[in-house]
Design a protein around this motif. Sequence first.
Motif, PDB file in Angstrom:
ATOM      1  N   ASP A  12     -12.475  -0.095   1.720  1.00 33.51           N
ATOM      2  CA  ASP A  12     -11.695  -1.323   1.578  1.00 33.51           C
ATOM      3  C   ASP A  12     -11.749  -1.747   0.121  1.00 33.51           C
ATOM      4  O   ASP A  12     -12.798  -1.666  -0.524  1.00 33.51           O
ATOM      5  N   ASN A  20      -3.208   3.678   5.822  1.00 35.05           N
ATOM      6  CA  ASN A  20      -3.513   2.542   4.951  1.00 35.05           C
ATOM      7  C   ASN A  20      -2.882   1.283   5.534  1.00 35.05           C
ATOM      8  O   ASN A  20      -1.711   1.295   5.930  1.00 35.05           O
ATOM      9  N   LYS A  70      -6.461  -3.736   0.687  1.00 36.30           N
ATOM     10  CA  LYS A  70      -6.111  -2.430   1.228  1.00 36.30           C
ATOM     11  C   LYS A  70      -7.279  -1.840   2.003  1.00 36.30           C
ATOM     12  O   LYS A  70      -8.394  -1.742   1.496  1.00 36.30           O
ATOM     13  N   HIS A  71      -6.990  -1.449   3.245  1.00 33.42           N
ATOM     14  CA  HIS A  71      -7.966  -0.735   4.066  1.00 33.42           C
ATOM     15  C   HIS A  71      -7.470   0.690   4.240  1.00 33.42           C
ATOM     16  O   HIS A  71      -6.357   0.914   4.716  1.00 33.42           O
ATOM     17  N   GLU A  72      -8.306   1.638   3.852  1.00 34.84           N
ATOM     18  CA  GLU A  72      -7.908   3.044   3.867  1.00 34.84           C
ATOM     19  C   GLU A  72      -8.802   3.841   4.806  1.00 34.84           C
ATOM     20  O   GLU A  72     -10.030   3.709   4.779  1.00 34.84           O
ATOM     21  N   GLU A  82      -4.000  10.246   6.971  1.00 33.22           N
ATOM     22  CA  GLU A  82      -4.406   9.048   6.248  1.00 33.22           C
ATOM     23  C   GLU A  82      -3.616   7.845   6.743  1.00 33.22           C
ATOM     24  O   GLU A  82      -2.399   7.919   6.935  1.00 33.22           O
ATOM     25  N   ARG A 100      -8.633   7.049  -4.489  1.00 35.19           N
ATOM     26  CA  ARG A 100      -9.308   7.184  -3.216  1.00 35.19           C
ATOM     27  C   ARG A 100     -10.448   8.181  -3.346  1.00 35.19           C
ATOM     28  O   ARG A 100     -10.467   9.013  -4.248  1.00 35.19           O
ATOM     29  N   VAL A 142       0.837  -1.202   0.000  1.00 38.81           N
ATOM     30  CA  VAL A 142       0.000   0.000   0.000  1.00 38.81           C
ATOM     31  C   VAL A 142       0.870   1.250   0.000  1.00 38.81           C
ATOM     32  O   VAL A 142       1.998   1.246   0.480  1.00 38.81           O
ATOM     33  N   SER A 180      -2.421   7.765  -0.963  1.00 42.63           N
ATOM     34  CA  SER A 180      -3.175   8.106  -2.159  1.00 42.63           C
ATOM     35  C   SER A 180      -3.074   9.584  -2.494  1.00 42.63           C
ATOM     36  O   SER A 180      -3.390   9.994  -3.604  1.00 42.63           O
TER      37      SER A 180
END
Length: 727
Positions: free
Chosen positions: A481, A443, A466-468, A441, A509, A162, A165
């Motif tokens: 996600d 990630n 990926k969890h943002e 942010e 994103r 990751v 973004s």
Amino acid sequence: MLKNKKALAMSVLCAIASVGFVVSASAAEQAMHGNLDEVVVEGSADVLPGGNVRTTAKLGVLGDKSVMDIPYSEMSMTAKAVETYGDPSQPLANVLMNNPSIRTSTTSPMYTDFSMRGINMNGNHMMLNGVPSLFYQFTTPPSHVIDRIDITSGPNAGVNGVSMSNNGTNGGATPAPGTINVVTKRATDTPVNRYTQTFSGRGNAGEFIDVGRRFGENNEWGIRVNAEYMEGGLALPGAEKNEKNIFINMDHRGDNNTTNLFAGYFDLRVNGGQRWFSLPGSYSSTVLPDAPDSKNNYDFNGTTKYVHGYLATLNHEHKLDDTWSYFANMGYSRRSGNKDNQGASIKFDEHGKFVGNQFNQQNEEGKNAYVQLGLKGKLETGAVKHDLALSVDRSWARYWNKSKSYKPNGQEILGNLYDGIIFPDNYVLQNFGDGTPQWEETNIGLTIADTISYGKASMLLAASRKHENFESFTGKSFKNDNILPTYGLTYKPVENMAFYYGHTESFSRGLVVSGSDYTNNGETMDPVKSKQNEFGVKYQNAGMMTTLSYFDIDEANRYDINSSDPAHPKTKVDDGKNRYKGVELTVNGKLADKWTATGGLLYLDAEREKTQNGAKDGWFVNGVSKWSGVLGLEYKPDDSWGIVGRAVWNDSAYIESGSSSGKTEIPSYVTFDMGVNYKTKINTVPVKLSAMCYNVADKDYWMGRGSSTTIGLSMPRTFMLSAQFDI
């Protein structure tokens, strides 16, 4: 006519100066020593003949692999290529554009922007020793610390973990076209004591120190120190670049483990150099005004962009047994700085007159941190081989900013393209304090990859979950996600030929529109999925490597349009997707015994699709040329000296405007660079002397900027001299 004659005359003078440089160096060397002693240069088996490109590159979490086994376009530039074609006073994109998929969109060191396969990118998209998000729109890795640059123009999102973004002017779009990973210089078994001086432009002088040593049992420990001090005027009158930094690379290579630590401090200021422009909504012509003299200055006294800070990366790998190992990659950067300029771009009308421009001041600060832990190994199930990797990573960033756009003394910024800028007199820059928190942010990702090999075929299967979590302190926040799959197939009928196919998916994103100059300030735009497919063939023979590929990419179509509200002059829109389909040819290596080539050709068909009510389906993508190409050649009549030339071509492109056709053409252009390098000795000290002339014909031209309505203006002809001493 007179201008063309002047350009031709200066081109001839550049050539004469280059030849004279060689003759003078040769005469001086013969006077001191007669015949040259043999100079032994440490080489590498994975570098193509000619020394510009490597045959191995990084395949994300799977580590270094042969370029022939990677299922997408890959080009790994060496430090030699950076030294041959680069000028440390110019943007790194000046070297990156030797890859045909990359076109620079600025010649000013005030920015780092370039496009890859038509999609805009900048320093935010570069990785350092496999660690993402340590740079941003104003900064890239300095050229003097670079050992190699792995350029991936292909579908690899699922193998890199990751990243952040946020990427400057792209408004949070995670680009699909590829990645750029810079690997720093390590200490070699041969001691390095190198001092380099450069002179460029109208008075820009640089000094560089490079010292490397290995020590301990079997040279297991290494240290490499690189430092730079540069200051002075660029080829553009009134503009200057001042830079100082120091970086230390320490590494250890044991029987079962390797460790590398890179850390340093940087301080960069660019005074002047404004080169970005845009059109007002009322622009009615289908063509741009003729490009003005590149020597024209569009800065007020006090135009500046400044950043300082520090960064570090740590890479470690430890063997558990003959087949399994674990690895860790970490990084941290912190920066702060300010800028004072005429906004991101200067607006002009169809006559070249400046209209509707405001002054901009900004103080900002940012910090990024990254950690990745993983396990990789090799398995065999009968005749099938597996190359496996599993990793978890976390990327975190926080950003502070305070900015203000306004009319200085309440007056318009006047002037035109041909006479320069008129800035209100007696204006004193304001001091409005440090930046305030804007966003944070985090990630978190999980990546799994497996390369399955059987006979002459191999398949890459990879995915990253990926969890943002994006939290805006000035507007809305969001979480999302997504899964980024990547897969590819490679078939090698013979060892030196490979057919391949690759696919990946990525997400932009969700974007929170931020800025008082937007009519829709605070609006949230949803994440958009992007896909990329590529298939092609690679062939390596007789010192040459050639790749021919077809690709198909889409991305979110987000851009700014002009509004009729003077207090809020822009509106951010999200209008369908941009679709990029093209063919790319890349050629690197030795054409003949004394000739080395690098470059290629790109055909790119870029159109919009799924726009609101289909109103702009099939329209062009802003700033993207259908055809472009680059060819760099080096001729070495012997081991002592070489002649270098490069041609860069960009076909015409279009940007959206208020003209009757809805578009305005950016004309095509061709530029030429040429130079010479010579190796000699002064007493017992090996010396390399180099001279380069960029934009030999002193051509004035406009540059498109991938998927953007802004345009860049060229810089004038630039001379660069360097002397490198191996003490």
